[in-house]
Scaffold this active site. Structure first.
Site, short mmCIF file in Angstrom:
data_model
loop_
_atom_site.label_atom_id
_atom_site.label_comp_id
_atom_site.label_asym_id
_atom_site.label_seq_id
_atom_site.Cartn_x
_atom_site.Cartn_y
_atom_site.Cartn_z
N CYS A 109 0.82 -1.23 0.00
CA CYS A 109 0.00 0.00 0.00
C CYS A 109 0.85 1.27 0.00
CB CYS A 109 -0.95 -0.01 1.20
SG CYS A 109 -1.91 -1.52 1.30
N HIS A 255 -2.74 6.89 2.85
CA HIS A 255 -3.29 5.62 2.36
C HIS A 255 -4.63 5.41 3.06
CE1 HIS A 255 -3.98 1.54 1.40
NE2 HIS A 255 -3.61 1.06 2.58
N ASN A 285 -10.28 0.33 0.56
CA ASN A 285 -8.81 0.22 0.51
C ASN A 285 -8.41 -0.43 -0.81
OD1 ASN A 285 -6.13 -0.54 0.75
ND2 ASN A 285 -6.32 -1.35 2.82
#
Ligand code: UT7
Length: 328
Positions: A109, A255, A285
């Site tokens: 990520c 993020h 996500n």
């Protein structure tokens, strides 16, 4: 000499899966998911490949830019369509970027921010100055994911978190610009294996220890704690390099792993939540794609002004984390 962002693009698959729809497959509720994560829905690919998403986002980011001037394509992903060719090679071919060098990276990520760091390192300076940078003028940094391919769809503790999508930034080497002011990259040993996903390889008859593929696993609580600390560490680390503090930042683009992680990080850093771009409600996500997608949302909202200081922050499997400070 500055590396500035001159284009940005985003692409989400058409199909939206709401929390209520997920609750038809697993034992959960919209209320639980919204309260624990801030997620209301996610986009999941039904026909689109990671390449389709990346290429569509790249086309948008490249609007008005001569494709022949792109020297570099870096794709950050943990869900490439193929082991080979790389996603970047496929994007180069599909979008039509005849002069670009293209390769993939995997920093989970944090991948997009790692990509900014690598692109900046390759672009700054110039061949004429005798540096080792090859004088690259323009680059595409892409985060693209089909996390739905590695999600454990029967694990209610994780499948609620993820979605598919892509985000792209076009960078330009402009001697008169500020652009990327600093980056700070950090890796931590994942001694407790808090995030892992086994590759889907064949099992050769000659190897004794090969394990069967297992979808994405994470220890949510451990990741949560790591994320809040790591985000502060890399952001402060990047700011300190240029003599700035958290108060100098106009916009934080973290993020998007969990809305509560962003709230906790804002609190820990002593920063108001309205300086944080939060895009998780609609797209969940999407690993390497969340930072460029959130940056896109911020830019398209009209709130981002020339001269603003933006902090991009990634964290994820590895464990890894990365911060980049950009003067817009
Ligand atoms: O990009 C990095 C990727 N990783 C992450 O971002 C993960 C970060 N961590 C998180 O987002 C949170 O830890 C989660 C959202 C994954 C979980 O939230 P939590 O507050 O840490 O819950 P928990 O795992 O401690 O579970 C609490 C309870 C459990 O029930 P019991 O044992 O207390 O009866 C779970 O079984 O909630 C239950 N639970 C659910 N209930 C309804 C777990 N998932 C669900 C669900 N719906 N989807």
């Amino acid at each position: 000499m500055g590396i500035k962002m001159i284009g940005i693009g985003k692409c989400l698959p058409e199909r939206i899966i709401t929390n209520d729809e997920l609750a038809e497959y697993i034992d959960t509720t919209d209320e639980w998911i919204v309260e624990r994560t801030g997620i209301h829905q996610r986009h999941v690919a039904t026909t689109e490949s990671s390449l389709d998403l990346a290429a569509a986002a790249a086309e948008e980011a490249l609007e008005g830019i001569d494709k022949e001037t792109i020297d570099l394509v870096i794709v950050a992903t943990i869900t490439p369509d193929h082991v080979t060719p790389s996603m970047a090679a496929e994007v180069k071919m599909k979008v039509g970027l005849p002069n670009a060098v293209a390769f993939d990276i995997n920093a989970a990520c944090s991948g997009f921010v790692y990509g900014l760091w690598i692109a900046e390192s390759l672009m700054k300076g110039s061949a004429a100055e005798g540096s080792a940078t090859n004088g690259m003028k323009r680059a595409l940094v892409i985060g693209t994911e089909r996390l739905s391919r590695v999600t454990n769809w029967i694990d209610r503790g994780t499948c609620i978190l993820f979605g598919d999508g892509a985000g792209v930034a076009v960078l330009e080497n402009d001697p008169g610009a500020k652009g990327i002011l600093s980056t700070y990259i950090k890796n931590y040993d994942d001694v407790k294996d808090v995030i892992h996903c086994r590759a889907n390889y064949v099992s050769p008859p000659f190897h004794e220890d090969d394990e069967t593929p297992v979808p994405l696993y994470l220890n949510g609580r451990a990741v949560f704690k790591f994320a809040v600390n790591a985000m502060e560490e890399v952001t402060v680390g990047a700011l300190e390099k240029i003599g700035k503090t958290l108060d100098d930042v106009d916009w934080f683009v973290p993020h998007q792993a969990n809305g509560r992680i962003i709230h906790a990080a804002a609190h820990k850093m002593g920063q108001p939540l309205d300086k944080f771009q939060i895009s998780i409600a609609k797209s969940a996500n999407v690993s390497s794609a969340t930072v460029p997608m959130a940056l896109y949302d911020l830019q398209r909202s009209g709130k981002l002004k020339k001269g603003d200081i933006v902090a991009c922050m990634g964290f994820g499997g590895g464990l890894c984390a990365a911060g980049a400070i950009i003067e817009w």
